[in-house]
Design an enzyme around this catalytic site. Structure first.
Site, mmCIF file in Angstrom:
data_model
loop_
_atom_site.group_PDB
_atom_site.id
_atom_site.type_symbol
_atom_site.label_atom_id
_atom_site.label_comp_id
_atom_site.label_asym_id
_atom_site.label_seq_id
_atom_site.Cartn_x
_atom_site.Cartn_y
_atom_site.Cartn_z
ATOM 1 N N ASN A 135 52.865 36.477 35.240
ATOM 2 C CA ASN A 135 52.185 36.271 36.530
ATOM 3 C C ASN A 135 50.863 37.040 36.530
ATOM 4 O O ASN A 135 50.845 38.263 36.633
ATOM 5 C CB ASN A 135 53.126 36.743 37.654
ATOM 6 C CG ASN A 135 52.523 36.597 39.044
ATOM 7 O OD1 ASN A 135 51.331 36.406 39.196
ATOM 8 N ND2 ASN A 135 53.365 36.712 40.061
ATOM 9 N N CYS A 138 49.242 36.139 41.500
ATOM 10 C CA CYS A 138 49.605 36.353 42.911
ATOM 11 C C CYS A 138 48.317 36.584 43.707
ATOM 12 O O CYS A 138 47.490 37.424 43.337
ATOM 13 C CB CYS A 138 50.552 37.548 43.041
ATOM 14 S SG CYS A 138 50.982 37.860 44.763
ATOM 15 N N LYS A 174 51.266 31.989 34.230
ATOM 16 C CA LYS A 174 51.059 31.281 35.502
ATOM 17 C C LYS A 174 49.667 31.613 36.022
ATOM 18 O O LYS A 174 49.353 32.764 36.335
ATOM 19 C CB LYS A 174 52.136 31.700 36.514
ATOM 20 C CG LYS A 174 52.074 30.909 37.810
ATOM 21 C CD LYS A 174 53.311 31.185 38.651
ATOM 22 C CE LYS A 174 53.341 30.369 39.912
ATOM 23 N NZ LYS A 174 54.532 30.627 40.707
ATOM 24 N N ASN A 201 49.771 29.112 40.809
ATOM 25 C CA ASN A 201 50.253 29.919 41.931
ATOM 26 C C ASN A 201 49.633 29.414 43.246
ATOM 27 O O ASN A 201 48.950 28.383 43.258
ATOM 28 C CB ASN A 201 49.922 31.394 41.686
ATOM 29 C CG ASN A 201 50.995 32.313 42.251
ATOM 30 O OD1 ASN A 201 51.431 32.124 43.385
ATOM 31 N ND2 ASN A 201 51.421 33.283 41.484
ATOM 32 N N GLY A 252 53.358 22.914 42.991
ATOM 33 C CA GLY A 252 52.597 22.891 44.243
ATOM 34 C C GLY A 252 52.879 21.642 45.048
ATOM 35 O O GLY A 252 52.458 20.547 44.676
HETATM 36 C C1 LIG Z 1 57.464 33.006 49.938
HETATM 37 C C2 LIG Z 1 56.907 32.779 48.572
HETATM 38 C C3 LIG Z 1 57.020 33.769 47.603
HETATM 39 C C4 LIG Z 1 56.466 33.573 46.340
HETATM 40 N N1 LIG Z 1 56.632 34.533 45.377
HETATM 41 C C5 LIG Z 1 56.143 34.333 44.127
HETATM 42 C C6 LIG Z 1 56.375 35.278 43.090
HETATM 43 O O1 LIG Z 1 57.029 36.303 43.253
HETATM 44 N N2 LIG Z 1 55.827 35.007 41.867
HETATM 45 C C7 LIG Z 1 55.114 33.869 41.614
HETATM 46 O O2 LIG Z 1 54.658 33.675 40.473
HETATM 47 N N3 LIG Z 1 54.904 32.949 42.574
HETATM 48 C C8 LIG Z 1 55.401 33.150 43.811
HETATM 49 N N4 LIG Z 1 55.237 32.187 44.773
HETATM 50 C C9 LIG Z 1 54.478 30.949 44.465
HETATM 51 C C10 LIG Z 1 55.433 29.829 44.048
HETATM 52 O O3 LIG Z 1 56.078 30.127 42.848
HETATM 53 C C11 LIG Z 1 54.678 28.499 43.864
HETATM 54 O O4 LIG Z 1 53.670 28.684 42.895
HETATM 55 C C12 LIG Z 1 54.055 28.039 45.180
HETATM 56 O O5 LIG Z 1 54.953 28.243 46.229
HETATM 57 C C13 LIG Z 1 53.642 26.568 45.138
HETATM 58 O O6 LIG Z 1 54.743 25.728 45.047
HETATM 59 P P1 LIG Z 1 55.379 24.964 46.341
HETATM 60 O O7 LIG Z 1 54.264 24.238 47.001
HETATM 61 O O8 LIG Z 1 56.437 24.086 45.760
HETATM 62 O O9 LIG Z 1 55.934 26.023 47.214
HETATM 63 C C14 LIG Z 1 55.781 32.370 46.044
HETATM 64 C C15 LIG Z 1 55.691 31.370 47.023
HETATM 65 C C16 LIG Z 1 56.255 31.574 48.270
HETATM 66 C C17 LIG Z 1 56.156 30.475 49.293
#
Ligand SMILES: Cc1cc2nc3c(=O)[nH]c(=O)nc-3n(C[C@H](O)[C@H](O)[C@H](O)COP(=O)(O)O)c2cc1C
Length: 383
Positions: A135, A138, A174, A201, A252
């Site tokens: 990662n 973030c 990522k 991300n 995403g």
């Molecule tokens: C509440 C929340 C916490 C997340 N925590 C992380 C994390 O710890 N590490 C990470 O690489 N991405 C994190 N993400 C990003 C997700 O892995 C993903 O890239 C992002 O939500 C887009 O996908 P989606 O549209 O299907 O949610 C987080 C997303 C959300 C909504």
């Protein structure tokens, strides 16, 4: 039953759907539940050191972004795992593994790349990980980690090089969408030895202001996720897929099997989801996989290899598209109820009413397609 297997970076997945690193995988049980629902791979919330910046607000940290009342995305203020590394190593990863999904473990790129390499060694020594996902993306941390690394090609290169040198299993990265050109960063990651890329991300964003109180809904910058971000991710995914030869995991806005297929047609091998699970529970995974299976059967495809990247060849520049012959809107009077919406939204004033129906003046129509897209009855076509 179609063959849904995919091979990502040399590792087999029973299907391309993967639980993204986020809240649904905050512990081993969450990952096990996703696996039980049939998902191909699971990724825990990003594992890093236990330090102050791993703590997240526990006083409301997620805001739903709605359009006409319907959620189209969400902003979150969550950082990395709040569990200790020991908890993951001694318990949670083993619980997750019981589910039988491929284990793709998210680790944090530490401020010092040597510490990233140590984290790689520690995680892989458990024997639980099939692949690693670094990662560097973030969008929340104030400095030193997350996208502060991933927005720089040089810092991404150093981190991937350090991590990869310690990795005995496939090592993926990522990336952040919060850059002007992801291709440059993807190239640096590949040159440093990355085996695969996760694109991407969440988008750094702000939730908005309650106009009755004048207070922000969330008093900090967060990560935007969910259906609304898909066009941004598709842009980055397709640009990287067209320019960098490396396996990709897309993420995403996946909400159904359709987005999974779209991402594969734009070059992805696995496709991750998070927000859909947060909004619908783990059972939405089972439906997506069932629908994927049915779609593959209906289309007669034997493998996702047959469709991977097929949409990329048709993507060109706007300048090239402008050279193609013009089209004009035409209203099908048998479908038109004369509601007048097409006329109202035509900025070229090309649509008027004639004999109880709307008609288009082709000489004025600029072929933008807005009327066609907005007509609720599908009565407008572009010819
Ligand atoms: C509440 C929340 C916490 C997340 N925590 C992380 C994390 O710890 N590490 C990470 O690489 N991405 C994190 N993400 C990003 C997700 O892995 C993903 O890239 C992002 O939500 C887009 O996908 P989606 O549209 O299907 O949610 C987080 C997303 C959300 C909504």
């Amino acid at each position: 039953m179609a063959n849904l297997n995919v091979n990502y970076c040399g590792v087999n997945y029973r299907n391309p759907l993967v639980l993204a690193s986020a809240t649904p995988g905050w512990d081993g049980e969450g990952m096990r539940l996703a696996a039980q629902a049939g998902i191909g791979g699971v990724i825990p919330k990003t594992i890093g050191p236990k330090q102050d910046w791993a703590a997240h607000p526990c006083n409301g940290r997620i805001f739903m972004h709605r359009y006409h009342g319907k959620p189209i995305g969400q902003i979150n203020l969550e950082l990395f795992t709040t569990m200790t590394r020991d908890q993951w190593l001694t318990k949670e990863l083993a619980v997750a593994k019981e589910g039988g999904a491929t284990m793709h473990i998210s680790i944090l790129a530490m401020p010092d790349p040597e510490d990233t390499a140590k984290l790689v060694e520690e995680i892989q020594s458990t024997g639980m990980a099939d692949l690693l996902e670094l990662n560097v993306s973030c969008p929340m941390p104030a400095s030193t980690v997350g996208m502060h690394i991933g927005k720089s090609a040089e810092r991404t290169f150093q981190q991937v090089k350090a991590g990869k040198s310690a990795a005995k299993i496939p090592f993926t990265v990522k990336l952040t969408p919060n850059v002007a050109d992801m291709v440059e960063i993807a190239q640096a990651a590949k040159e440093a030895g990355a085996d695969g890329l996760t694109i991407s991300n969440s988008i750094r964003s702000f939730a908005g202001v309650d106009i009755d109180t004048g207070k922000p809904y969330l008093c900090g910058y967060g990560g935007y996720t969910g259906p609304a971000i898909k066009p941004v991710i598709m842009r980055h995914l397709s640009e990287v897929a067209r320019n960098v030869d490396i396996p990709i995991s897309a993420v995403g806005g996946v909400n159904s099997y359709r987005e999974v297929i779209e991402y594969i047609m734009l070059g992805a091998t696995t496709v991750q989801l998070c927000t859909a699970v947060m909004w619908n529970g783990y059972e939405c995974i089972t439906k997506i996989i069932k629908d994927l299976d049915q779609w593959m059967d209906e289309k007669g495809y034997q493998s996702f290899d047959q469709i991977r990247g097929i949409a990329l060849k048709d993507i060109t520049t706007v300048e090239e598209l402008a050279k193609l012959p013009a089209k004009h809107a035409a209203v099908d009077s048998s479908k038109c109820t004369n509601c007048g919406l097409c006329q109202k939204v035509c900025m070229y004033r090309a649509i008027s009413e004639k004999d109880g129906a709307r008609v288009v003046d082709a000489a004025k129509c600029d072929g933008c397609g807005v009327c066609q897209q907005l007509c609720p009855l599908g009565a407008v076509a572009l010819h």
